[in-house]
Design an enzyme around this catalytic site. Structure first.
Site, short mmCIF file in Angstrom:
data_model
loop_
_atom_site.label_atom_id
_atom_site.label_comp_id
_atom_site.label_asym_id
_atom_site.label_seq_id
_atom_site.Cartn_x
_atom_site.Cartn_y
_atom_site.Cartn_z
N GLU A 145 0.85 -1.19 0.00
CA GLU A 145 0.00 0.00 0.00
C GLU A 145 0.89 1.25 0.00
OE1 GLU A 145 -0.19 2.20 2.64
OE2 GLU A 145 0.96 1.10 4.14
N LEU A 147 -0.53 4.46 0.89
CA LEU A 147 -1.53 5.40 1.36
C LEU A 147 -0.89 6.50 2.19
CD1 LEU A 147 -4.40 3.02 2.53
CD2 LEU A 147 -3.85 3.84 0.23
N GLU A 149 -1.94 9.20 5.00
CA GLU A 149 -3.05 9.57 5.88
C GLU A 149 -3.52 10.97 5.52
OE1 GLU A 149 -2.96 8.68 10.03
OE2 GLU A 149 -1.33 7.25 9.78
N LYS A 201 7.95 -0.43 -1.03
CA LYS A 201 7.38 0.48 -0.03
C LYS A 201 8.45 1.02 0.90
CE LYS A 201 4.43 2.61 2.67
NZ LYS A 201 3.44 1.90 3.46
N GLY A 254 6.65 12.35 11.21
CA GLY A 254 6.26 11.45 12.28
C GLY A 254 5.27 10.45 11.74
N CYS A 257 4.46 5.56 9.59
CA CYS A 257 5.09 5.01 8.38
C CYS A 257 6.56 5.39 8.25
CB CYS A 257 4.32 5.45 7.14
SG CYS A 257 2.73 4.63 6.95
#
Length: 433
Positions: A145, A147, A149, A201, A254, A257
């Site tokens: 993924e 993504l 936030e 990733k 921060g 991830c």
């Protein structure tokens, strides 16, 4: 198609809702019965723009349902997405794979021949091979993924790329079918082997973290020399080889991830005996952590040397805007450090107050910016919510005790704040007023 999503945390809940919105029948599975009940009622367990409407639509149409049984998941579909967390192991920073392995072990006794288990979790290279040994008769693929936030729904439904790592043409074909609507809309699909997909990733996040820490290292140099970091990065960003994205000086990164992923990549590569190849990632991490101390010190100097018996207003608690996530939040870390140094700290955030209060109960919280800033000796701008850019500095100056501002995110208009009587400081910039 009928699909399951194992794990309904941040990644899993978004992925399940988006798959249902693409027309698939989806079963989300989690051991947390309370979370499952909330999701089944169409209520997201965290703040993410657009997710509430997507979730409700999926539940209302019947394409999206939730449960707690992996046996039920195996009966429901033969394609299963693993979306469980991989938190860092204490002391080493390596990815803790116990939840991924537990999810695989829970599925294993119930899988039928030809099942496809697709990992989306962020894991070290070689994880898919390890899981394949635990899942006889099933194929394991990896589909990381990407993504962000605050943009997760958009990133899922309009991805910049889809990466699938498979060991057979049949598994790749099945994943292409799942993502067919996105591919038809122009999303590129990169098909590779599982090991490369696992690495993408970690490599991507580590590169982005390196850009942020590099510009913050330049910010430190600007502080020492009187140069202006915003002019510097503006000039750098005009170079098409560099680009302006993630050249963002300030408080640093921060969340769940970037910090986790750079430590996990460094730990996994060191485990391969190739630590020299990623030794710089340890310094990337150190530079990022240093930004919090630099911001505290800048605030201390602006107050004349100390925080004791001072009122400090903090704008922002989430690690980034458009999120209620306070995990490894630089804003919350600075607020707590200032409190421990003797200040009375009052915090505002548009979405993250409940999570911030649970993480740091000794801090004070206020429902609006005006209340937060009443009788403040200093205002710290620590999370770059758009709402804060729309504040009226002249009006806010009438409620504080001293119009002193530290803009740790470089997103407020320093000139307008200075014209309203504020003394403004920001990391890496000359005196602004």
């Amino acid at each position: 198609m009928r699909l399951t999503v194992i794990g309904t945390g941040y990644v899993g809940a978004v992925h399940a809702a988006c798959l249902a919105d693409l027309g698939h029948e989806v079963l989300g599975v989690d051991l947390d019965a309370e979370r499952i009940a909330e999701l089944a009622a169409g209520r997201p367990p965290f703040y993410e723009p657009g997710l509430d409407a997507l979730l409700k639509r999926g539940v209302d149409t019947g394409r999206l349902r939730f449960g707690t049984s992996q046996a039920e998941a195996a009966r429901f579909a033969d394609t299963h997405f693993l979306c469980v967390g991989t938190p860092p192991l204490p002391g080493t920073g390596a990815a803790d794979l116990r939840y991924v392995e537990a999810a695989a072990d829970g599925l294993a006794p119930h899988l039928t021949a030809g099942a496809l288990v697709v990992g989306k979790s962020t894991v070290p290279v070689g994880t898919s091979a390890r899981l394949a040994a635990r899942l006889p008769g099933a194929e394991v693929a990896w589909n990381p993924e990407f993504l962000r936030e605050g943009c997760a729904v958009r990133d899922t439904l309009r991805p910049e790329r889809i990466v699938v790592g498979t060991s057979s043409p049949a598994a790749e074909a099945r994943l292409r079918e799942i993502y067919a609507p996105l591919l038809a809309a122009g999303a590129p699909l990169i098909a590779t082997d599982p090991a490369t997909a696992e690495l993408v990733k970690l490599a991507s996040n580590s590169f982005l973290a390196t850009k942020v820490s590099f510009v913050n290292a330049m910010s430190e140099i600007c502080d020492a020399t009187g140069a202006d970091v915003l002019t510097l990065v503006g000039a750098m960003g005009e170079d098409t080889r560099i680009g302006s994205r993630f050249l963002a000086p300030g408080l640093g990164f921060g969340g769940s991830c970037l910090p986790k992923d750079i430590r996990a990549l460094a730990a996994s590569v060191e485990g391969l005996g190739l630590g020299g190849s990623v030794a710089f990632l340890r310094e990337v991490d150190a530079i990022n952590s240093r930004q919090r101390d630099r911001t505290v010190e800048l605030a201390r100097r602006l107050l004349g040397g100390g925080f004791a018996e001072r009122n400090v207003a903090v704008l922002g608690a989430a690690f980034k805007p458009h999120s209620d996530d306070v995990r490894d939040s630089p804003a919350l870390a600075v607020a707590e450090t200032v409190r421990q140094a003797g200040a009375q700290v009052r915090v505002h955030d548009p979405e993250a107050v409940d999570n911030a209060r649970a993480a740091c109960p000794a801090l004070q919280f206020a429902p609006d910016v005006t209340k937060t800033c009443e009788q403040a000796d200093l205002v710290l701008h620590l999370t770059e919510w758009p709402q804060y850019q729309e504040l009226d500095p002249a009006a806010l100056a009438t409620v504080v005790r001293a119009p002193l501002l530290v803009d740790a995110r470089h997103t407020l208009d320093a000139e307008s704040w200075s014209e309203a009587g504020w003394t403004v400081r920001a990391p890496g910039r000359p005196r602004l007023g």
